[in-house]
Scaffold this motif. Structure first.
Motif, PDB file in Angstrom:
ATOM      1  N   GLU A   1      30.093  85.418  39.873  1.00 30.06           N
ATOM      2  CA  GLU A   1      30.467  86.330  38.627  1.00 30.06           C
ATOM      3  C   GLU A   1      31.943  86.639  38.716  1.00 30.06           C
ATOM      4  OE1 GLU A   1      27.837  89.503  38.464  1.00 30.06           O
ATOM      5  OE2 GLU A   1      25.893  88.344  38.509  1.00 30.06           O
ATOM      6  N   LEU A   2      32.502  87.216  39.834  1.00 27.65           N
ATOM      7  CA  LEU A   2      33.672  87.517  40.170  1.00 27.65           C
ATOM      8  C   LEU A   2      34.643  86.542  39.737  1.00 27.65           C
ATOM      9  CD1 LEU A   2      33.360  89.870  43.396  1.00 27.65           C
ATOM     10  CD2 LEU A   2      33.697  90.621  40.795  1.00 27.65           C
ATOM     11  N   VAL A   3      34.396  85.258  40.175  1.00 30.09           N
ATOM     12  CA  VAL A   3      35.163  84.179  39.854  1.00 30.09           C
ATOM     13  C   VAL A   3      35.211  83.939  38.452  1.00 30.09           C
ATOM     14  CG1 VAL A   3      35.250  81.633  40.202  1.00 30.09           C
ATOM     15  CG2 VAL A   3      34.785  82.928  42.167  1.00 30.09           C
ATOM     16  N   LEU A   4      34.102  83.857  38.046  1.00 35.30           N
ATOM     17  CA  LEU A   4      34.181  83.639  36.232  1.00 35.30           C
ATOM     18  C   LEU A   4      34.984  84.637  35.595  1.00 35.30           C
ATOM     19  CD1 LEU A   4      30.649  82.299  35.765  1.00 35.30           C
ATOM     20  CD2 LEU A   4      32.437  80.950  36.300  1.00 35.30           C
ATOM     21  N   ASN A   5      35.127  85.806  36.089  1.00 35.61           N
ATOM     22  CA  ASN A   5      35.939  86.739  35.357  1.00 35.61           C
ATOM     23  C   ASN A   5      37.203  86.752  35.675  1.00 35.61           C
ATOM     24  OD1 ASN A   5      33.493  88.080  34.166  1.00 35.61           O
ATOM     25  ND2 ASN A   5      33.062  89.328  35.718  1.00 35.61           N
ATOM     26  N   GLY A   6      37.854  85.876  36.483  1.00 37.15           N
ATOM     27  CA  GLY A   6      39.078  85.548  36.937  1.00 37.15           C
ATOM     28  C   GLY A   6      39.652  86.240  38.131  1.00 37.15           C
ATOM     29  N   ILE A   7      40.435  85.431  39.091  1.00 39.24           N
ATOM     30  CA  ILE A   7      40.747  85.778  40.186  1.00 39.24           C
ATOM     31  C   ILE A   7      42.138  86.530  40.193  1.00 39.24           C
ATOM     32  CG2 ILE A   7      41.303  85.285  42.704  1.00 39.24           C
ATOM     33  CD1 ILE A   7      39.590  82.855  42.442  1.00 39.24           C
ATOM     34  N   PRO A   8      42.234  87.865  40.744  1.00 39.01           N
ATOM     35  CA  PRO A   8      43.363  88.368  40.814  1.00 39.01           C
ATOM     36  C   PRO A   8      44.543  87.577  41.218  1.00 39.01           C
ATOM     37  CG  PRO A   8      41.952  89.780  41.629  1.00 39.01           C
ATOM     38  CD  PRO A   8      41.252  88.561  41.537  1.00 39.01           C
ATOM     39  N   GLU A   9      45.786  87.783  40.548  1.00 41.49           N
ATOM     40  CA  GLU A   9      46.904  86.754  40.867  1.00 41.49           C
ATOM     41  C   GLU A   9      47.342  87.030  42.657  1.00 41.49           C
ATOM     42  OE1 GLU A   9      50.225  87.239  38.536  1.00 41.49           O
ATOM     43  OE2 GLU A   9      49.308  85.942  37.068  1.00 41.49           O
TER      44      GLU A   9
ATOM     45  N   ASP B   1      48.607  80.116  31.779  1.00 46.09           N
ATOM     46  CA  ASP B   1      47.643  80.941  32.244  1.00 46.09           C
ATOM     47  C   ASP B   1      45.962  81.180  31.816  1.00 46.09           C
ATOM     48  OD1 ASP B   1      49.956  82.558  32.997  1.00 46.09           O
ATOM     49  OD2 ASP B   1      50.231  83.062  30.694  1.00 46.09           O
ATOM     50  N   SER B   2      45.703  80.055  30.927  1.00 49.47           N
ATOM     51  CA  SER B   2      44.298  79.894  30.630  1.00 49.47           C
ATOM     52  C   SER B   2      44.094  78.728  31.549  1.00 49.47           C
ATOM     53  CB  SER B   2      44.202  79.335  29.299  1.00 49.47           C
ATOM     54  OG  SER B   2      45.109  80.313  28.238  1.00 49.47           O
ATOM     55  N   ALA B   3      44.592  77.590  31.784  1.00 51.91           N
ATOM     56  CA  ALA B   3      44.291  76.553  32.703  1.00 51.91           C
ATOM     57  C   ALA B   3      44.133  76.917  34.231  1.00 51.91           C
ATOM     58  CB  ALA B   3      45.180  75.463  32.436  1.00 51.91           C
ATOM     59  N   VAL B   4      44.746  78.116  34.633  1.00 46.88           N
ATOM     60  CA  VAL B   4      44.845  78.293  36.000  1.00 46.88           C
ATOM     61  C   VAL B   4      43.536  79.059  36.193  1.00 46.88           C
ATOM     62  CG1 VAL B   4      45.558  80.813  35.603  1.00 46.88           C
ATOM     63  CG2 VAL B   4      46.200  79.467  37.762  1.00 46.88           C
ATOM     64  N   LEU B   5      42.572  79.739  35.297  1.00 46.39           N
ATOM     65  CA  LEU B   5      41.409  80.152  35.330  1.00 46.39           C
ATOM     66  C   LEU B   5      40.273  79.113  35.516  1.00 46.39           C
ATOM     67  CD1 LEU B   5      41.711  82.854  32.540  1.00 46.39           C
ATOM     68  CD2 LEU B   5      41.542  83.235  35.199  1.00 46.39           C
ATOM     69  N   LEU B   6      40.525  77.988  34.713  1.00 46.46           N
ATOM     70  CA  LEU B   6      39.566  76.638  35.043  1.00 46.46           C
ATOM     71  C   LEU B   6      39.720  76.456  36.519  1.00 46.46           C
ATOM     72  CD1 LEU B   6      39.836  74.943  31.839  1.00 46.46           C
ATOM     73  CD2 LEU B   6      38.417  76.488  32.431  1.00 46.46           C
ATOM     74  N   VAL B   7      40.947  76.594  37.051  1.00 46.47           N
ATOM     75  CA  VAL B   7      41.193  76.069  38.259  1.00 46.47           C
ATOM     76  C   VAL B   7      40.528  76.875  39.390  1.00 46.47           C
ATOM     77  CG1 VAL B   7      42.899  75.585  40.116  1.00 46.47           C
ATOM     78  CG2 VAL B   7      43.370  75.019  37.831  1.00 46.47           C
ATOM     79  N   ASP B   8      40.457  78.328  38.906  1.00 41.75           N
ATOM     80  CA  ASP B   8      39.642  79.268  39.720  1.00 41.75           C
ATOM     81  C   ASP B   8      38.200  78.673  39.895  1.00 41.75           C
ATOM     82  OD1 ASP B   8      42.105  80.445  40.057  1.00 41.75           O
ATOM     83  OD2 ASP B   8      41.322  82.103  38.542  1.00 41.75           O
ATOM     84  N   CYS B   9      37.692  78.545  38.910  1.00 37.13           N
ATOM     85  CA  CYS B   9      36.010  78.112  38.813  1.00 37.13           C
ATOM     86  C   CYS B   9      35.940  76.682  39.442  1.00 37.13           C
ATOM     87  CB  CYS B   9      35.736  77.924  37.287  1.00 37.13           C
ATOM     88  SG  CYS B   9      36.062  79.622  36.377  1.00 37.13           S
TER      89      CYS B   9
END
Length: 1184
Positions: free
Chosen positions: A487-495, A666-674
């Motif tokens: 859940e935390l990963v899907l909400n975005g990892i802090p920089e 900034d959007s694509a890097v969230l997909l890289v997190d997931c």
């Protein structure tokens, strides 16, 4: 259980029928179970009194036919459940099959054969008390396979199964043999024999299906036909093994560095009971692969064992049921309930392993403590003592600090890891570099003023949520991974935490900790080297995120150069692919150089396998998977997109760059997190969600460009409204923006929508789909390579397209066969994917001889291998001992489609030094002597003193001559007949023998023999005339001949006596008679033929031996060559003499057809592996 079929005359006596169909009856013995009345009671009493229950099972199944009064007992059972399983199997697997038989006798024979096969297989797979007997049975099956299919000893059998093979609508009961490189089937039933051999490298599709016609069958497809196998005892195990073997074959075709690893099957360390060593090792390999994939471990990790247990989870205050896995470097746990809890404990982090006190609440517990003060409690362990001992053994092999002596994924030779001093001493990479200790984003944000806006507060709240998670679940490699983590990963990892968590979730953290100093050493080795990869890297450096200020100066560019160059040096099989620069530049923004390098290793070698090789095979495979998923989830859109051809165009860029090139950063890097947490399934989910959101607009598109524009504008406007970084202009968005910008899409909403609509995707299902697509993609690439080769050779040979395709298939098959059945050179040397298609596959002299014997129009009986070796030496221009397809076709085309002059020129060159002698130095010396003989003799005739000035001039002339020859070699010049050197006497005799052997199977054999004898006599007289003409010069110059070149007096006297006493005609006749009487003994007995056999013996022996043979008599050979140097003829003289004989002219001008040769070659390849096979026509007649 199944029993050997036995006759039953009275089916109703003492038995009650419970189920029946047209062919089978399930019966229960009276007195067993419910009811039965008086008769049942009597039977039951008799059974108890007479103790017949030990011999008579209470349930049985009978086979019956309509026209027969005899029943066959085929199965019995001690309980209803057992007999019902057998009945269900018969109804689902046999009932539909036997219903198509015309004769009741055929039904009975087929069912009895099937039951016997099932019994044999059950005995083989059940744990036996006599393992030696089982091993003997397997060895017997392996020997039978080799005998039936004519396989060499190198071909290892993996397993064999009883099944049915369908020929048309008729099943053939027999045995399926699965070896490392072939799928084989053999059946002999009622006098009909069926034999099938399929190479795994030819398989294009392998799937398990169930239809009305083929009940639960396996379909094996090749380019030209399909094969169906059914009625397996355990079809799932059989299909899994087929998948493994087909995957190994695909790795062979792909031929990257994993080729040798996939083919190296380890040998058994102990006696095996039920399966072959290869089957056990393949099973272990499959388990290792699943284990590594589940926990993102390195390729060298080997699973030692696993057991059921429970894990105490302090955050949930409960025991979680799951499995404990032990390998050489890790202890891992995975909960039975998906995503409930996962744990990875590297042994390098373990400090204490101890057995805790058992209790009724906590039976057999084991406590494991780590260096960072975390303790894990496992319980309900079946064999606790053995488990603790195994962990202790592995801990003893693990150094306290790090592993220091291995580089598991290094594909190049890796030196020992350097110490910290050696790293800091580095010229190109050391601790003083800004990017060695900080990520690029930190470098550019450290001087910025603190932002106190709402977005910054949101970022701080995310960091605080992660800190709370770390305090509760642990931090680092040993962290508990739960649904809360997801859940935390899907909400975005802090920089600030992004680099750390990427390393953790990808498994790169373990590799980096295991290899300290490795990256620094690699940078030192790679810097300064120039290759195709480094040139491509330099070209793309300034194209990597040019809109980001981190890559607008030398700091970011230099770091990117070092990481990409180091990886290209580490893994030359991949080298560099264009999309790697974009992904690596993003990694460098959040990680240090070394961390970015290990993340790139994890991406290229584990998480995105084969994505970045020369043919982007992995991306093409996932593109096919995406098409299948689109067809399954969005069928209407799939049909329309296929018509437009859009899916294959868009998906490749999406997958190769993980949306980084098509979506704002900034959007694509969230997909890289997931992606780093979930794997490739997230990319598939988001891609499907993008298509779903644009379905209406895409369905209304009329062409590909319109659809691309819609998707491009949609992705350009996927925004991250929570980012704290300054906006980065997206170049693609600037180029595709229209008058009215479309509405913005929040990336968090896109990710949430993808999980809601397509979250049912499972990683194991994706892997299964990948296997199916991998077969299709690699075979498609092979077909593309074949078409490219054929197109390129169309202008260089006179063969038709169909002939070139057939020749390419035969050439490639010869190469592949030698790959797995042994060769003088390794597969990596003979297949280089970086070369053009024409030069990728190469064969050695032994393989060339086999193809030459099968396809060449010039066959010389026992002399054929010698002729093949000479042609190979001519075609092998770079002297590497290998011939590629282009060179092979060049030689073959000259024999088939050249005019008479070209054919004779090739035949002439086959008997000159470059082909005649395998030693390069001597060949060059003799060729130079032939070129310069007349000139040197003329100069020597003028002055017998041999002054030093003339010697200097001669040296200068030779030097200039070689320079001119080198310059001419660089020029594309067609060879003329005047460029051919002169042929001496021994070479001419060899030419006569070759011609004589060539005519042995011709219809006009006698006329050709007479013609060649006439021509040989004429040419010998021409040579004698030239010899007498130059004899005076030779005698005048004899005193100046160097001692090493002087001939023995006896040999010289013999030569003179031979020239005076024997005529040319008698010598030729004698040589031809020797060739006729003893064609296979040419190299043995030539020393006693005539006086000038003394001269020719050296060269005759030299030409018939292999390239690697040491010549013992090389000194005599050189003396012999000098002895006959004054007798020579030119190619013009040979050509003119042959033109005087019409039979010879007709022979060499006759057009040869290679189609029959190729058909015979293919038939021979089949016959080599099998004894006999009934044709489809015969089978059809028999079945009718």
């Amino acid at each position: 259980m199944w029993i050997q079929p036995e006759e039953v005359l009275l089916a109703g006596a003492l038995w009650v029928s419970e189920r029946a169909n047209p062919f089978f009856i399930l019966q229960r013995r009276r007195g067993h179970g419910r009811g039965g009345g008086l008769s049942g009671l009597l039977v039951g009493t008799l059974d108890v009194v007479l103790d017949s229950s030990a011999r008579v099972a209470p349930y049985r199944i009978l086979l019956q036919t309509a026209d027969s009064q005899i029943y066959w007992n085929i199965a019995c059972g001690s309980n209803r459940k057992e007999i019902t399983e057998h009945w269900d199997w018969l109804e689902s697997n046999l009932l539909q099959t036997i219903s198509i038989f015309d004769s009741d006798e055929d039904v009975t024979t087929f069912v009895k054969g099937k039951i016997c096969g099932l019994i044999a297989e059950e005995k083989r797979v059940q744990p036996g008390e006599e393992p030696e007997e089982d091993c003997g049975k397997f060895r017997e099956a392996e020997l039978k396979m080799r005998r039936l299919f004519r396989m060499p000893e190198e071909e290892k059998l993996v397993n064999y199964y009883s099944c049915s093979y369908w020929k048309g609508r008729v099943p053939r009961q027999g045995w399926l043999y699965l070896s490392v490189n072939h799928l084989c089937f053999y059946s002999f039933l009622l006098g009909k024999e069926v034999t099938l051999v399929v190479q795994w490298t030819e398989v294009t599709q392998l799937e398990k299906n169930a239809t009305l016609v083929f009940p639960e069958s396996v379909r094996v497809s090749t380019r030209h036909e399909e094969h169906f196998f059914s009625m397996f005892l355990n079809i799932n195990d059989t299909f899994k093994l087929m998948e493994q073997l087909a995957n190994i074959a695909m790795r062979q075709l792909l031929d990257n560095e994993a080729f040798s690893a996939d083919r190296s099957l380890p040998k058994p360390c102990k006696t095996l009971k039920n399966v072959s060593a290869l089957k056990r090792d393949l099973d272990a390999r499959a388990k290792n692969e699943r284990y590594r994939t589940m926990f993102r471990l390195t390729q060298d990790e080997r699973l030692d064992g696993h057991t059921d247990c429970t894990l105490w989870t302090p955050f949930a205050k409960m025991h979680v049921v799951g499995q404990l896995f032990i390998s050489n470097n890790y202890i891992c746990f995975n909960s039975r309930e998906e995503e409930l809890c996962q744990l990875i404990i590297p042994l390098r982090e373990v400090s204490i392993v101890e057995k805790a006190d058992s209790s009724s609440v906590l039976p057999c517990p084991v406590s494991i403590s780590t260096k960072n003060k975390m303790t894990f409690l496992f319980a309900n362990l079946k064999d606790r003592d053995f488990l603790v001992q195994r962990i202790s053994d592995f801990l003893q092999r693990t150094p306290d600090s790090c592993w220091g002596d291995a580089s598991p994924l290094s594909l190049i030779g890796h030196s020992a890891p350097a110490s910290s001093e050696s790293v800091s001493r580095g010229r190109h990479y050391h601790s003083g570099l800004p990017t060695a200790s900080q990520a690029l984003l930190q470098l550019y944000q450290q001087d910025a003023a603190e932002d106190l806006g709402p977005r910054a507060m949101k970022e701080k709240m995310k960091e605080e949520a992660w800190n709370i998670h770390f305090s509760e679940f642990g931090r680092g490699v040993c962290m508990y991974r739960t649904s809360r983590t997801r859940e935390l990963v899907l909400n975005g990892i802090p920089e600030r935490l992004r680099g750390e968590l990427w390393l953790l979730f990808s498994g790169a953290q373990n590799e980096m900790a295991s290899h300290p100093g490795y990256y620094g050493d690699l940078v030192e080795q790679a810097m300064g080297l120039c290759s195709l990869a480094t040139e491509e890297i330099e070209r793309d450096l300034h194209r990597s995120m040019p809109e980001h200020r981190a890559f607008q100066n030398e700091t970011g560019i230099a770091a990117l150069r070092r990481v990409l160059t180091a990886y290209a040096h580490r893994n030359p099989g991949i080298g560099y692919c264009q999309a790697m620069n974009i992904v690596t530049s993003v990694l460098l923004l959040y990680c240090t150089e070394e961390e970015a390098f290990w993340l790139l290793v994890a991406l290229c070698e584990r998480m995105l396998p084969d994505y970045y090789n020369t043919r982007v095979v992995g991306a093409l495979v996932d593109q096919g998977v995406f098409e299948d998923l689109t067809r399954a989830f969005l069928p209407l859109l799939y049909e329309h997109m296929q018509d437009l051809g859009v899916i294959s165009t868009i998906s490749l860029s999406w997958f190769l760059t993980l949306f980084l090139s098509v979506m704002p950063f900034d959007s694509a890097v969230l997909l890289v997190d997931c992606f780093f947490y979930e794997g490739i399934k997230v990319i598939f989910q988001v891609a499907l969600s993008v298509l779903h959101d644009n379905m209406d607009a895409l369905l209304s598109c009329s062409d590909e460009g319109e659809a691309m524009t819609i998707l491009g504008r949609y992705l350009d406007n996927v925004v991250n409204k929570q980012t704290v970084a300054p906006p980065i202009p997206h170049l693609h968005a600037l180029l595709t923006s229209g008058d009215e910008p479309p509405p913005e899409i929040d990336v968090f909403d896109l990710i949430k929508s993808s999980y809601e609509k397509f979250g049912s995707l499972r990683s194991d299902v994706i892997e299964q789909m990948r296997f199916k697509q991998r077969l299709k993609v690699i075979q498609s690439l092979e077909d593309t390579a074949k078409r490219s080769v054929v197109r390129a050779m169309m202008t260089e040979s006179a063969f038709s397209i169909e002939e070139l395709e057939e020749l390419y298939c035969l050439f490639k098959a010869q190469h592949m066969t030698s790959c797995y059945w042994g060769s003088s050179s390794s597969a990596a040397e003979r297949h280089d994917p970086s070369l053009p298609y024409l030069e990728q596959y190469r064969i050695d002299p032994a393989q060339f001889t086999q193809l030459f014997t099968a396809l060449a129009p010039w066959l010389c009986g026992g002399h054929t291998p010698s002729l093949s070796a000479r042609l190979f030496r001519i075609l092998d221009q770079n002297q590497d001992g290998l011939v590629n397809f282009k060179e092979f076709i060049t030689g073959l085309s000259g024999m088939y489609h050249g005019d008479m002059t070209d054919k004779l020129k090739l035949l002439f060159k086959l008997h000159l030094p470059p082909a005649l002698c395998p030693e390069e130095a001597e060949s060059a010396l003799e060729a130079t002597h032939f070129f310069t003989e007349d000139t040197i003799q003329g100069e020597e005739g003028k002055d017998g003193g041999g002054d030093s000035e003339e010697k200097k001039e001669e040296k200068v002339k030779d030097y200039r001559y070689y320079l001119r020859m080198w310059a001419k070699e660089k020029e594309p010049k067609r060879e003329t007949i005047k460029d051919l050197p002169r042929m001496n006497q021994e070479q001419f005799i060899e030419l006569c023998k070759t011609l004589y052997n060539m005519f042995s199977e011709e219809p006009l054999e006698q006329q050709l023999y007479h013609s060649i004898a006439t021509v040989a006599s004429l040419l010998l007289r021409i040579g004698e005339v030239g010899k007498k003409f130059n004899n005076g010069c030779k005698k005048t110059n004899s005193s100046q001949t160097p001692p090493t070149a002087q001939a023995p007096p006896t040999a010289q006297a013999e030569q003179e006596g031979s020239a005076e006493g024997a005529s040319g005609e008698s010598q030729v006749c004698r040589a031809l008679a020797d060739a006729q009487l003893e064609p296979d003994e040419e190299a043995k007995d030539d020393t006693s033929v005539s006086s000038y056999s003394v001269v020719s013996s050296g060269s005759l022996q030299c030409e018939d031996i292999a390239d690697d043979t040491v010549l013992i008599g090389s000194g005599e050979q050189r003396r012999g060559s000098v002895l006959d140097a004054d007798w020579s003829i030119t190619f013009e003289q040979v050509l003119a003499s042959l033109l005087t004989e019409p039979p010879l002219v007709d022979y060499f001008e006759k057009k040869r057809d290679i189609q029959a040769k190729m058909a015979a070659c293919k038939a021979q390849r089949v016959v080599e592996r099998q004894i006999s096979s009934a044709s489809d026509h015969e089978l059809t007649q028999h079945s009718i």
